[in-house]
Design a protein around this motif. Structure first.
Motif, PDB file in Angstrom:
ATOM      1  N   LEU A 195      -9.076  -1.868  -2.413  1.00 20.26           N
ATOM      2  CA  LEU A 195      -8.711  -2.693  -1.432  1.00 20.26           C
ATOM      3  C   LEU A 195      -9.796  -3.701  -1.299  1.00 20.26           C
ATOM      4  CD1 LEU A 195      -7.296  -3.623   0.863  1.00 20.26           C
ATOM      5  CD2 LEU A 195      -8.526  -2.077   2.550  1.00 20.26           C
ATOM      6  N   HIS A 236       0.747  -1.149   0.025  1.00 17.20           N
ATOM      7  CA  HIS A 236       0.090   0.024   0.039  1.00 17.20           C
ATOM      8  C   HIS A 236       0.837   1.358   0.052  1.00 17.20           C
ATOM      9  CE1 HIS A 236      -2.899   2.968   1.095  1.00 17.20           C
ATOM     10  NE2 HIS A 236      -2.605   2.906   2.231  1.00 17.20           N
ATOM     11  N   PHE A 258      -5.240   1.941   6.093  1.00 22.66           N
ATOM     12  CA  PHE A 258      -5.642   2.098   4.772  1.00 22.66           C
ATOM     13  C   PHE A 258      -6.425   3.213   4.311  1.00 22.66           C
ATOM     14  CE2 PHE A 258      -5.446  -2.765   5.093  1.00 22.66           C
ATOM     15  CZ  PHE A 258      -4.401  -2.756   3.956  1.00 22.66           C
ATOM     16  N   ARG A 307      -7.258   3.379  -5.686  1.00 21.82           N
ATOM     17  CA  ARG A 307      -7.105   1.767  -5.660  1.00 21.82           C
ATOM     18  C   ARG A 307      -7.896   1.089  -5.031  1.00 21.82           C
ATOM     19  NH1 ARG A 307      -1.057   0.452  -3.666  1.00 21.82           N
ATOM     20  NH2 ARG A 307      -1.323  -1.465  -5.298  1.00 21.82           N
ATOM     21  N   ILE A 362      -5.556  -4.413  -4.311  1.00 16.47           N
ATOM     22  CA  ILE A 362      -4.833  -4.921  -3.284  1.00 16.47           C
ATOM     23  C   ILE A 362      -5.808  -5.875  -2.444  1.00 16.47           C
ATOM     24  CG2 ILE A 362      -2.831  -3.309  -3.267  1.00 16.47           C
ATOM     25  CD1 ILE A 362      -4.238  -1.874  -1.011  1.00 16.47           C
ATOM     26  N   TRP A 365     -12.756   0.749  -0.481  1.00 18.37           N
ATOM     27  CA  TRP A 365     -12.786  -0.766   0.151  1.00 18.37           C
ATOM     28  C   TRP A 365     -13.816  -1.499  -0.222  1.00 18.37           C
ATOM     29  CZ3 TRP A 365     -14.055  -0.921   6.082  1.00 18.37           C
ATOM     30  CH2 TRP A 365     -13.982  -2.199   6.339  1.00 18.37           C
ATOM     31  N   ILE A 383      -8.119   5.311  -1.564  1.00 17.69           N
ATOM     32  CA  ILE A 383      -8.575   3.809  -1.305  1.00 17.69           C
ATOM     33  C   ILE A 383     -10.068   3.726  -1.404  1.00 17.69           C
ATOM     34  CG2 ILE A 383      -8.630   1.873   0.199  1.00 17.69           C
ATOM     35  CD1 ILE A 383      -6.027   2.122  -1.264  1.00 17.69           C
TER      36      ILE A 383
END
Length: 428
Positions: free
Chosen positions: A83, A46, A125, A81, A106, A54, A52
């Motif tokens: 998660l 990360h 995160f 990104r 990720i 999630w 992020i």
């Protein structure tokens, strides 16, 4: 109430970790990444810079269902990104299979639901949005997200009457968690009504994202290769079978009155593969296994054991008829949409309360038939295998049923967009 719940988690934690250790004997994945389950994420890649989003998908079914939504989020928010968190090794493996080549996704485990562990997770995160798939509502996750102003959306949401009744026994716990949701995208009107009854605000009906899952070309090719192994034999695939169902199916197999028919069994849980293999051979049935057969013809094996993960579309594509397990016994059933998507006639048992609307609608569309028990399963399969015209018509009905119910991903994205606008503007 939540304090009592949290204390109970800490008291039970040694037993929970012992269970991980014991279960790891059959599934080694349960012994990996244990620190993540306790809120420690030093090994998770990360960069700490990219914002992020999630998405939590507890296991295999939820992870596969999340694929269209994750693809849409990646396309709509290119600076972010994803998660992707799980609770099971099989869910994590499925996520790796689907997104392993995507460096913007990720993966990790969600920690156990204590405030301290969830707090560490959120501090590490710093997600801008939490998207929970289907039924995953954790009281401390909700409380910690509320405290840190992380909006939470429950999407592809479903809630059976049985689950609602259990949750209503603890209204101070689960009612508080439901009330903290920013929005809910429910699969059906019935799901929406029950979720509102639990106390969730801002509930919308968007349909099931699972209808938007497209069978991967690679899986269809693998299915064609499997079919070549099976040859010209009639094939009945019993997929996502659960403990207790395989014995019923195998005992009823003599009622499958089709010459040289092949039974394919694909258990839901990989730790049971060897157990099912022993069950088959103990009945004097010849067995071939996916793990050992490779790409070679299976000869005159009476049963083919699908002891592999991530190949469900291939198994369905290689079959003539699909029975979807978890429905012979009162377990609630499993997703029948994948079988419909590849145009296969579907048989389901009497217990489909986890997917009640999808099952009833598939039956109404002529895509599926409900059977009462394993004996009727074999008799109905015999009838369809001997009637090519009826079998093909059901298969076409199944394909159309799958295609006509799409669009839930787009509707869900519309609900999620306002939750990200303030943070996106702040980031600028």
């Amino acid at each position: 109430m939540r304090l009592i719940y949290s204390v109970a988690w800490w008291i039970a934690l040694p037993l929970v970790l012992l269970r991980l250790l014991l279960r790891g004997r059959q599934e080694p994945g349960y012994r990996r990444h244990v620190a993540e389950r306790l809120g420690f994420y030093g090994d998770v890649a990360h960069d700490g810079i990219s914002p992020i989003l999630w998405v939590h998908a507890v296991s295999v079914g939820e992870t596969r269902a999340a694929q269209p939504l994750i693809d849409a989020l990646l396309a709509a928010y290119p600076a972010h990104r994803i998660l992707l968190t799980h609770m099971t090794p099989t869910g994590r493996a499925t996520g790796r299979e689907l997104f392993g080549k995507q460096d913007r996704v990720i993966q990790s485990y969600l920690p156990y639901d204590t405030g301290w562990m969830v707090g560490r997770f959120l501090r590490h995160f710093r997600p801008q949005l939490c998207v929970l798939m289907e039924t995953e509502v954790w009281p401390n996750v909700m409380a910690q997200c509320t405290q840190r102003r992380v909006p939470v959306a429950l999407v592809n949401a479903r809630l059976s009457q049985r689950s609602l009744n259990r949750a209503l026994r603890f209204p101070a716990l689960f009612g508080e968690a439901a009330a903290a949701m920013s929005c809910v995208a429910a699969q059906t009107d019935g799901d929406a009504q029950r979720i509102r009854q639990l106390g969730a605000p801002n509930v919308h009906v968007t349909g099931s994202i699972k209808f938007d899952v497209v069978p991967p070309a690679a899986m269809l090719e693998r299915g064609a290769a499997l079919r070549a192994q099976f040859g010209q034999r009639a094939v009945l695939t019993c997929a996502n079978t659960r403990d207790g169902e395989e014995a019923l199916i195998l005992d009823a197999l003599p009622s499958l009155d089709v010459a040289d028919a092949l039974l394919v069994i694909v258990p839901r849980h990989p730790q049971r593969f060897d157990e099912i293999a022993r069950m088959i051979t103990a009945r004097g049935l010849s067995l071939a296994r996916r793990s050992s057969a490779g790409d070679t013809p299976i000869g005159d094996a009476r049963v083919f054991l699908g002891d592999s993960m991530g190949e469900m579309f291939a198994y369905y594509a290689a079959s003539d008829i699909a029975f979807v397990g978890g429905s012979l016994l009162p377990l609630g059933g499993h997703n029948l949409i994948e079988a419909c998507a590849v145009g296969k006639p579907v048989l389901i048992g009497p217990h489909t309360f986890n997917f009640a609307d999808a099952a009833d609608n598939a039956i109404a569309a002529g895509a599926a038939l409900r059977i009462a028990d394993a004996e009727e399963l074999m008799k109905q399969a015999t009838s369809l295998l001997l009637d090519e015209r009826e079998r093909k018509q059901m298969g076409e009905n199944a394909r159309q049923f799958s295609q006509q119910h799409g669009g839930a991903t787009e509707r869900t994205m519309t609900l999620l967009a306002p939750l990200l606008v303030p943070q996106s503007m702040a980031a600028r």
